[in-house]
Design a protein around this motif. Structure first.
Motif, short mmCIF file in Angstrom:
data_model
loop_
_atom_site.label_atom_id
_atom_site.label_comp_id
_atom_site.label_asym_id
_atom_site.label_seq_id
_atom_site.Cartn_x
_atom_site.Cartn_y
_atom_site.Cartn_z
N VAL A 135 0.83 -1.20 0.00
CA VAL A 135 0.00 0.00 0.00
C VAL A 135 0.87 1.25 0.00
CG1 VAL A 135 -1.64 1.32 1.41
CG2 VAL A 135 -2.05 -1.09 0.94
N ALA A 136 1.94 1.25 0.78
CA ALA A 136 2.83 2.41 0.82
C ALA A 136 3.46 2.67 -0.54
CB ALA A 136 3.92 2.19 1.87
N ALA A 137 3.91 1.62 -1.20
CA ALA A 137 4.52 1.78 -2.53
C ALA A 137 3.50 2.30 -3.54
CB ALA A 137 5.12 0.46 -2.99
N LEU A 138 2.31 1.74 -3.53
CA LEU A 138 1.26 2.21 -4.45
C LEU A 138 0.89 3.65 -4.14
CD1 LEU A 138 -1.84 0.21 -5.56
CD2 LEU A 138 -1.96 2.62 -5.11
N HIS A 139 0.80 4.00 -2.86
CA HIS A 139 0.45 5.35 -2.43
C HIS A 139 1.46 6.36 -2.97
CE1 HIS A 139 -1.08 7.92 1.22
NE2 HIS A 139 -1.46 8.42 0.06
N ALA A 140 2.74 6.07 -2.81
CA ALA A 140 3.79 6.98 -3.30
C ALA A 140 3.73 7.10 -4.82
CB ALA A 140 5.17 6.50 -2.85
N GLU A 141 3.57 5.97 -5.50
CA GLU A 141 3.50 5.98 -6.97
C GLU A 141 2.29 6.79 -7.45
OE1 GLU A 141 3.26 2.69 -10.60
OE2 GLU A 141 3.02 2.01 -8.54
N SER A 142 1.17 6.62 -6.79
CA SER A 142 -0.04 7.34 -7.17
C SER A 142 0.11 8.84 -6.94
CB SER A 142 -1.24 6.79 -6.38
OG SER A 142 -2.42 7.49 -6.71
N TRP A 143 0.69 9.22 -5.80
CA TRP A 143 0.92 10.65 -5.52
C TRP A 143 1.78 11.28 -6.61
CZ3 TRP A 143 1.64 14.34 -1.17
CH2 TRP A 143 0.55 14.31 -0.28
N ARG A 144 2.86 10.59 -6.97
CA ARG A 144 3.77 11.15 -7.99
C ARG A 144 3.07 11.34 -9.33
NH1 ARG A 144 8.18 7.68 -5.51
NH2 ARG A 144 9.38 9.21 -4.33
N LEU A 187 9.46 10.61 -0.37
CA LEU A 187 8.05 10.24 -0.36
C LEU A 187 7.83 8.75 -0.07
CD1 LEU A 187 5.08 11.05 -0.76
CD2 LEU A 187 5.39 10.61 -3.21
N ALA A 188 8.59 7.88 -0.70
CA ALA A 188 8.39 6.45 -0.50
C ALA A 188 8.63 6.05 0.96
CB ALA A 188 9.31 5.64 -1.42
N GLU A 189 9.69 6.57 1.56
CA GLU A 189 9.97 6.25 2.97
C GLU A 189 8.89 6.84 3.88
OE1 GLU A 189 11.38 4.62 6.31
OE2 GLU A 189 11.96 4.11 4.27
N GLU A 190 8.46 8.06 3.58
CA GLU A 190 7.39 8.68 4.36
C GLU A 190 6.13 7.83 4.33
OE1 GLU A 190 4.45 12.20 3.28
OE2 GLU A 190 6.51 12.94 3.56
N ARG A 191 5.77 7.31 3.16
CA ARG A 191 4.57 6.47 3.04
C ARG A 191 4.76 5.14 3.77
NH1 ARG A 191 0.70 10.08 2.09
NH2 ARG A 191 2.19 11.72 1.79
N GLU A 221 -1.94 -9.06 -7.16
CA GLU A 221 -1.28 -7.76 -7.08
C GLU A 221 -2.22 -6.72 -6.47
OE1 GLU A 221 0.75 -4.43 -10.05
OE2 GLU A 221 -0.69 -5.85 -10.86
N THR A 222 -1.69 -5.90 -5.58
CA THR A 222 -2.46 -4.78 -5.03
C THR A 222 -2.58 -3.73 -6.12
OG1 THR A 222 -1.68 -5.23 -2.79
CG2 THR A 222 -2.55 -3.02 -3.23
N VAL A 223 -3.82 -3.45 -6.53
CA VAL A 223 -4.05 -2.50 -7.62
C VAL A 223 -4.78 -1.24 -7.16
CG1 VAL A 223 -3.94 -4.26 -9.42
CG2 VAL A 223 -6.17 -3.69 -8.38
N GLY A 224 -5.16 -1.21 -5.88
CA GLY A 224 -5.81 -0.03 -5.34
C GLY A 224 -6.11 -0.22 -3.87
N PHE A 225 -6.45 0.88 -3.22
CA PHE A 225 -6.83 0.80 -1.81
C PHE A 225 -7.67 2.01 -1.43
CE2 PHE A 225 -2.98 3.30 -1.67
CZ PHE A 225 -3.21 4.24 -0.67
#
Length: 182
Positions: free
Chosen positions: A22-31, A47-51, A80-84
């Motif tokens: 979720v953290a990785a997807l969150h950072a990727e989505s923000w970017r 950003l990735a570490e913060e998430r 695969e996690t595709v959303g949250f």
């Protein structure tokens, strides 16, 4: 559910084991979603570490009563996690949809709709009579259009504060509880 891209997508309640994905997807989505909207520094190397830290805290915390405990909903396709989506009970009795993100490259295929509708059904089951609401950056026109298509009622406009000390204009959208007359 088979989304418009033809992939089967399912949802489930998330656990602490989902924090890293979720953290990785969150950072990727923000970017992707916020490029050109939020200051570049907010989308940088940290950003990735913060998430990762954020989701480790969110999913590892003891919130006490189950009625006060936020819940993570995870959308998956082929493992695969595709959303949250992340639902946070508020002191005023409403439920904040604090995050709804779909993996970049998979947006527009129905996963966001599935997550939003799953969140609404989850609120009805777990928090009868509670309204679901969210805050979205006004400049995120794609998300604004999505929430309006999905029946969200614009119920506010304000400045949102972000870690790093910047503020940006936001809208609030609400989905009233069934039978609330709203």
């Amino acid at each position: 559910m088979t989304n418009r891209s033809g992939a089967d997508v399912t949802t489930r309640v998330g656990t602490t084991e989902d924090a890293e994905d979720v953290a990785a997807l969150h950072a990727e989505s923000w970017r992707t979603a916020y490029a050109g909207i939020v200051p570049d520094g907010a989308l940088g190397d940290g950003l990735a570490e913060e998430r990762r830290e954020l989701w480790a805290i969110r999913l590892g915390a003891d919130y006490g009563e189950p009625a006060n405990t936020p819940e993570l909903l995870v959308a998956e396709s082929a493992g695969e996690t595709v959303g949250f989506a992340y639902l946070v009970p508020q002191p005023d009795g409403r439920i904040l949809l604090d995050n709804l993100h779909v993996r970049p490259g998979r947006t527009g295929g129905g996963t966001g709709t599935l997550l939003l509708r799953t969140a609404l059904a989850h609120v009805v089951r777990r928090h009868p009579g509670a309204d679901l609401y969210l805050e979205v950056l006004r400049a995120n026109t794609r998300a604004v259009a999505f929430y309006e298509r999905e029946g969200g009622l614009r119920t506010g406009a304000h400045e949102g504060w972000f870690p790093g000390g910047f503020t940006l204009p936001e809208y609030e959208y609400t989905w009233p509880a069934p039978g609330a007359g709203g």
